[in-house]
Design a protein around this motif. Structure first.
Motif, PDB file in Angstrom:
ATOM      1  N   GLN A 187      -5.449   4.937   0.464  1.00  0.00           N
ATOM      2  CA  GLN A 187      -4.582   6.186   1.248  1.00  0.00           C
ATOM      3  C   GLN A 187      -5.846   7.516   1.489  1.00  0.00           C
ATOM      4  O   GLN A 187      -5.591   8.155   2.441  1.00  0.00           O
ATOM      5  CB  GLN A 187      -3.927   6.541   0.036  1.00  0.00           C
ATOM      6  CG  GLN A 187      -2.826   7.974   0.338  1.00  0.00           C
ATOM      7  CD  GLN A 187      -3.259   9.089  -0.325  1.00  0.00           C
ATOM      8  OE1 GLN A 187      -4.070   9.229  -1.217  1.00  0.00           O
ATOM      9  NE2 GLN A 187      -2.736  10.282   0.276  1.00  0.00           N
ATOM     10  N   GLU A 219       2.635   5.725   4.812  1.00  0.00           N
ATOM     11  CA  GLU A 219       2.964   4.599   4.005  1.00  0.00           C
ATOM     12  C   GLU A 219       1.677   4.217   2.739  1.00  0.00           C
ATOM     13  O   GLU A 219       2.187   4.032   1.661  1.00  0.00           O
ATOM     14  CB  GLU A 219       2.613   3.290   4.827  1.00  0.00           C
ATOM     15  CG  GLU A 219       3.666   3.159   6.207  1.00  0.00           C
ATOM     16  CD  GLU A 219       3.246   1.998   6.799  1.00  0.00           C
ATOM     17  OE1 GLU A 219       2.363   1.247   6.720  1.00  0.00           O
ATOM     18  OE2 GLU A 219       4.135   2.092   7.796  1.00  0.00           O
ATOM     19  N   SER A 220       0.700   4.818   2.987  1.00  0.00           N
ATOM     20  CA  SER A 220      -0.603   4.702   1.946  1.00  0.00           C
ATOM     21  C   SER A 220      -0.242   5.626   0.909  1.00  0.00           C
ATOM     22  O   SER A 220      -0.534   5.376  -0.316  1.00  0.00           O
ATOM     23  CB  SER A 220      -1.944   4.744   2.306  1.00  0.00           C
ATOM     24  OG  SER A 220      -1.878   6.073   2.985  1.00  0.00           O
ATOM     25  N   GLU A 247       2.891   6.822  -0.211  1.00  0.00           N
ATOM     26  CA  GLU A 247       3.924   6.243  -0.731  1.00  0.00           C
ATOM     27  C   GLU A 247       3.408   5.097  -1.838  1.00  0.00           C
ATOM     28  O   GLU A 247       3.785   4.938  -2.917  1.00  0.00           O
ATOM     29  CB  GLU A 247       5.063   5.675   0.077  1.00  0.00           C
ATOM     30  CG  GLU A 247       6.310   5.263  -0.676  1.00  0.00           C
ATOM     31  CD  GLU A 247       7.239   4.695   0.277  1.00  0.00           C
ATOM     32  OE1 GLU A 247       8.341   4.093   0.000  1.00  0.00           O
ATOM     33  OE2 GLU A 247       7.136   4.763   1.663  1.00  0.00           O
ATOM     34  N   ALA A 248       2.682   4.213  -1.181  1.00  0.00           N
ATOM     35  CA  ALA A 248       1.886   3.316  -1.964  1.00  0.00           C
ATOM     36  C   ALA A 248       1.299   3.565  -3.315  1.00  0.00           C
ATOM     37  O   ALA A 248       1.249   3.334  -4.402  1.00  0.00           O
ATOM     38  CB  ALA A 248       1.287   2.359  -1.129  1.00  0.00           C
ATOM     39  N   ALA A 252       1.155   7.455  10.599  1.00  0.00           N
ATOM     40  CA  ALA A 252       2.247   6.462   9.796  1.00  0.00           C
ATOM     41  C   ALA A 252       1.544   5.856   8.649  1.00  0.00           C
ATOM     42  O   ALA A 252       2.103   5.507   7.593  1.00  0.00           O
ATOM     43  CB  ALA A 252       2.871   5.358  10.984  1.00  0.00           C
ATOM     44  N   MET A 253      -0.030   5.366   8.853  1.00  0.00           N
ATOM     45  CA  MET A 253      -0.535   4.721   7.782  1.00  0.00           C
ATOM     46  C   MET A 253      -0.653   5.631   6.757  1.00  0.00           C
ATOM     47  O   MET A 253      -0.530   5.074   5.507  1.00  0.00           O
ATOM     48  CB  MET A 253      -1.912   4.354   8.594  1.00  0.00           C
ATOM     49  CG  MET A 253      -2.819   3.619   7.347  1.00  0.00           C
ATOM     50  SD  MET A 253      -4.451   2.976   8.102  1.00  0.00           S
ATOM     51  CE  MET A 253      -3.818   2.081   9.472  1.00  0.00           C
TER      52      MET A 253
END
Length: 253
Positions: A55, A125-126, A128-129, A121-122
């Protein structure tokens, strides 16, 4: 098969003798369980670290692309301004040159903008992960602490159980015969109680006999004193042997 062998190896390292399930020491098994939980937590932290690092890398790339995009935008504007200035100056060659440069920069802008959107977007997502990884590590850490606390409680209960078992065994041995010629503690206790009762009874009988003799002596003493008192009274009344009693005068005569 490998997991079973690994399990056996870990236990044999901690406990070299005895079968794994039937003769396993509960304290050793507790240590194994906590050790495995700690290893699992360590692996989870390593995985979470990798996710969070991904992230962070995505954020760094996005920031780099955003800076590149800003620079390209500035260059494209400058190229267009210079092309317009050249056109006003009547320098068609420079105007065409700057216009071509602006077009090239515009193409680069489009590619960078695509990269920026993809990186955004990445990053989402990262992120959130990464948040999920942090939450998982935090939750697993709490569970691990609970297991460690439970382990301490179970070890304490195990020690109490062992002590109680040893006490039960000791009491059982005290109440059982240890040999043909050796009486049990219960038998010895009964003999001592019987002997004590017999001695106590004999003592009470002896005390009764002494008290009876003392009572006889006291009664004899009392009789002697009574006889002496009676003799004294006889003398005062003139009732000694050979002496006639004085006549009684009636006062009313």
């Amino acid at each position: 098969m490998f997991k079973l062998a690994k399990k056996w190896w870990k236990y044999l390292t901690a406990k070299l003798t005895g079968s794994f399930e039937a003769n396993a020491d509960p304290k050793v098994q507790l240590e194994q369980a906590i050790g495995e939980a700690q290893e699992q937590h360590k692996r989870l932290k390593e995985q979470a670290t990798a996710v969070i690092a991904g992230q962070k890398q995505a954020e760094i790339r996005l920031n780099g692309k955003m800076a590149e995009l800003e620079k390209l935008n500035a260059n494209a504007r400058q190229a267009l301004i210079m092309a317009a200035d050249a056109d006003k100056a009547g320098d068609a060659e420079k105007s065409a040159k700057y216009t071509a440069a602006a077009e090239t920069i515009a193409g680069q802008l489009i590619e960078v903008e695509k990269d920026v959107e993809s990186l955004k977007a990445m990053v989402l997502e990262s992120t959130e992960a990464a948040d999920q990884a942090k939450a998982a590590v935090s939750q697993n850490s709490r569970l691990l602490q609970q297991k460690i606390a439970e382990k301490s409680k179970l070890v304490s209960q195990l020690e109490q159980a062992k002590m109680q078992e040893e006490m039960n065994t000791a009491m059982q041995q005290l109440n059982e015969s240890v040999g043909d010629d050796v009486p049990t503690l219960k038998e010895v206790e009964e003999k001592i109680q019987a002997r004590y009762a017999k001695a106590k009874a004999a003592s009470e009988l002896q005390e009764t006999s002494v008290e009876s003799s003392v009572l006889e002596i006291e009664q004899a003493t009392a009789n002697v004193e009574a006889q002496s008192r009676l003799s004294q009274l006889r003398t005062e009344l003139g009732l000694d042997a050979g002496t006639a009693p004085a006549p009684q005068v009636d006062p009313g005569t």
